[in-house]
Design a protein around this motif. Structure first.
Motif, PDB file in Angstrom:
ATOM      1  N   PHE A 145       0.847  -1.196   0.000  1.00 21.57           N
ATOM      2  CA  PHE A 145       0.000   0.000   0.000  1.00 21.57           C
ATOM      3  C   PHE A 145       0.882   1.245   0.000  1.00 21.57           C
ATOM      4  CE2 PHE A 145       0.892  -0.566   4.470  1.00 21.57           C
ATOM      5  CZ  PHE A 145       0.973   0.728   4.982  1.00 21.57           C
ATOM      6  N   SER A 149      -2.923   6.083  -0.126  1.00 27.37           N
ATOM      7  CA  SER A 149      -4.102   5.235  -0.001  1.00 27.37           C
ATOM      8  C   SER A 149      -4.658   5.217   1.418  1.00 27.37           C
ATOM      9  CB  SER A 149      -3.761   3.797  -0.427  1.00 27.37           C
ATOM     10  OG  SER A 149      -3.344   3.752  -1.774  1.00 27.37           O
ATOM     11  N   SER A 178      -6.124  -0.179  -1.169  1.00 24.51           N
ATOM     12  CA  SER A 178      -6.587   1.199  -1.292  1.00 24.51           C
ATOM     13  C   SER A 178      -7.568   1.474  -0.163  1.00 24.51           C
ATOM     14  CB  SER A 178      -7.251   1.427  -2.655  1.00 24.51           C
ATOM     15  OG  SER A 178      -8.491   0.743  -2.727  1.00 24.51           O
TER      16      SER A 178
END
Length: 207
Positions: A145, A149, A178
């Protein structure tokens, strides 16, 4: 400007005008892709008096998480003799921008083909300077990630072992997270030497 930028000049004088042009073009790339992790630009004069083509050569190397490397090179050939350096720089950035847009479109198409799935997990790795990390799902899958996000700009509040809720999207290099939201131990500060196993896991967590 957020992109880590490195500009190399070879046999080309570094002027305020060229610097301003490069900075402006990099800012434009950031608007196309807001999570470029590195940008290296080489500006050089390959020939003093070429028999044909431009004496200038410009190369842009970009890195985009989780593992994309893009390169744009302009070294004008016949028919463009002594083309000004500013024009070569603009053409190179235009090529880099096209590549970024194509990457965004490919990722968007792949995400549309794989509907998002709501998942709960725990943070396992963080790289604050680079602005990304990895988390593990309840099934034991590790997923990348990016700080952009993380909801509510909470990336800096994350720590190893923090429980999060997120959505899985299919990127070019595989699944990535996300809409990452803290659901356990918000704002917890864990020593860097601590391991995820030493921290009380979020509700429902299983190794």
């Amino acid at each position: 400007m957020q992109v880590p930028l490195e500009v190399t000049y070879r046999d080309v004088p570094k002027t305020d005008a060229i610097e301003a042009l490069v900075q402006g073009k990099v800012a434009r790339l950031e608007r196309v892709c807001d999570h470029i992790s590195s940008c290296h630009i080489a500006i050089e004069k390959a020939h003093d008096r070429p028999s044909n083509g431009s004496p200038y050569r410009v190369r842009i190397d970009l890195t985009v998480p989780p593992g994309h490397e893009l390169a744009a090179v302009e070294n004008p050939g016949e028919g463009t003799q002594y083309e000004p350096l500013e024009v070569v720089i603009r053409d190179t950035f235009a090529a880099a921008e096209r590549q970024l847009k194509e990457l965004n479109e490919r990722q968007h198409d792949q995400v549309k083909a794989h509907p998002t799935q709501s998942v709960t997990g725990i943070i396992t790795q963080l790289f604050p300077e680079e602005g990304y990390g990895f988390l593990k799902t309840l099934e034991g899958q590790e997923i990348y990630f990016h700080r952009n996000s993380v909801l509510q700009n909470d990336y800096d509040r994350l720590a190893i072992g923090t429980g999060v809720h997120f959505f899985v999207e299919e990127g070019e290099e595989g699944p990535q997270a996300s809409t990452v939201k803290i659901v356990d131990k918000p704002g917890a500060h864990v020593p860097e030497s601590s391991e995820a196993e030493e921290i009380e896991p979020p509700l429902g967590w299983q190794q």
